[in-house]
Scaffold this active site. Structure first.
Site, short mmCIF file in Angstrom:
data_model
loop_
_atom_site.label_atom_id
_atom_site.label_comp_id
_atom_site.label_asym_id
_atom_site.label_seq_id
_atom_site.Cartn_x
_atom_site.Cartn_y
_atom_site.Cartn_z
N HIS A 10 1.02 -1.19 0.14
CA HIS A 10 0.05 0.18 -0.06
C HIS A 10 0.73 1.70 0.08
O HIS A 10 1.13 1.80 1.32
CB HIS A 10 -0.70 -0.24 1.47
CG HIS A 10 -1.89 1.20 1.27
ND1 HIS A 10 -2.26 1.51 2.40
CD2 HIS A 10 -2.29 2.11 0.14
CE1 HIS A 10 -3.46 2.88 1.99
NE2 HIS A 10 -3.25 2.93 0.80
N GLY A 25 2.32 4.74 3.80
CA GLY A 25 1.76 5.41 4.71
C GLY A 25 0.27 5.12 4.96
O GLY A 25 -0.60 4.18 3.60
N SER A 27 -3.97 5.42 4.74
CA SER A 27 -5.05 6.30 3.15
C SER A 27 -4.72 7.42 3.78
O SER A 27 -5.28 7.61 5.45
CB SER A 27 -6.06 5.49 3.16
OG SER A 27 -6.16 4.09 2.84
N GLY A 28 -5.06 8.32 3.58
CA GLY A 28 -5.08 9.41 3.66
C GLY A 28 -3.61 9.97 4.38
O GLY A 28 -3.52 11.89 4.17
N GLY A 30 -1.06 11.09 2.72
CA GLY A 30 -1.02 11.76 1.91
C GLY A 30 0.70 11.69 0.72
O GLY A 30 1.58 12.16 0.57
N LYS A 31 0.55 10.10 0.62
CA LYS A 31 1.23 9.49 -0.01
C LYS A 31 0.82 10.21 -1.68
O LYS A 31 1.87 10.74 -2.66
CB LYS A 31 1.05 8.18 -0.54
CG LYS A 31 1.04 7.63 1.07
CD LYS A 31 0.68 5.69 0.69
CE LYS A 31 -0.57 5.48 0.46
NZ LYS A 31 -1.98 6.02 1.09
N ASP A 49 -0.95 4.51 -4.92
CA ASP A 49 -1.95 3.92 -3.85
C ASP A 49 -1.44 3.03 -4.19
O ASP A 49 -0.93 2.05 -2.49
CB ASP A 49 -3.45 3.83 -4.05
CG ASP A 49 -3.52 3.61 -2.85
OD1 ASP A 49 -3.70 4.50 -1.58
OD2 ASP A 49 -4.75 3.48 -2.62
N GLU A 77 -5.15 9.39 -8.64
CA GLU A 77 -6.33 10.00 -7.99
C GLU A 77 -5.61 11.22 -7.80
O GLU A 77 -4.42 11.35 -6.59
CB GLU A 77 -6.72 9.19 -7.51
CG GLU A 77 -8.45 10.10 -6.72
CD GLU A 77 -8.72 9.24 -5.54
OE1 GLU A 77 -10.11 9.87 -5.17
OE2 GLU A 77 -8.24 8.26 -5.70
N ARG A 111 18.15 2.99 9.87
CA ARG A 111 16.15 1.84 9.79
C ARG A 111 16.38 1.04 8.19
O ARG A 111 16.17 1.92 7.65
CB ARG A 111 15.31 3.17 9.73
CG ARG A 111 14.59 3.43 10.83
CD ARG A 111 12.84 4.10 10.53
NE ARG A 111 13.00 4.64 11.63
CZ ARG A 111 12.69 5.64 12.89
NH1 ARG A 111 13.66 6.87 12.08
NH2 ARG A 111 12.33 5.97 13.75
#
Length: 148
Positions: A10, A25, A27-28, A30-31, A49, A77, A111
């Site tokens: 995702h 990240g 949904s919503g 900021g990807k 997405d 989108e 990381r």
């Protein structure tokens, strides 16, 4: 070239200088917005997405999912606008994973994450500041920087 293994993420993927950056990240988070700002700076969309990462003999590659019909390739989108055609690339070697977090650590520790059997460098950043796309480019250009 035959795939050794793969994973569906995702995540949105863009190519910067021929190298893929995965933006991950919820949904919503900021990807697509961060990807759109990177595209405005010269990046190319690989997948919006959902991204397929494939381990090949040459390394990890990001591609659009095989379920996307050709008319939707290179489209994203854009909230408030709809579906937009953007400069795109069919695939690119993965160089960096950006994990979105509204409160990233100031002095991060090193990381790494393993995807499809390949270890990958990860940075964590807040996608909202105007400097976010510059931080992605800086991290990509300077592999010694572990986080932004």
């Amino acid at each position: 070239m035959a795939a050794l293994s793969s994973e569906m993420l995702h995540a949105t993927a863009v190519a910067i200088g021929g190298r893929a950056v995965l933006i991950e990240g919820p949904s919503g988070s900021g990807k697509s917005d961060l990807a759109l700002r990177l595209i405005d700076r010269g990046a190319k969309l690989i997948a919006d997405d959902r991204t397929l990462v494939v381990r090949t003999p040459a390394g990890l590659v990001a591609r659009p999912p095989q379920t996307i019909p050709p008319p939707l390739e290179g489209k994203m989108e854009v909230r408030g606008i709809g579906i937009a055609a953007l400069p795109h690339a069919p695939e690119a070697a993965v160089a960096l994973l950006v994990r979105l977090d509204p409160d990233p650590p100031r002095l991060p520790e090193r990381r790494r994450r393993t995807l499809a059997g390949v270890e990958l460098r990860v940075i964590v950043l807040d996608p909202r500041p105007p400097s976010a796309p510059i931080k992605v480019e800086l991290a990509l250009a300077q592999p010694g920087l572990e986080d932004a």
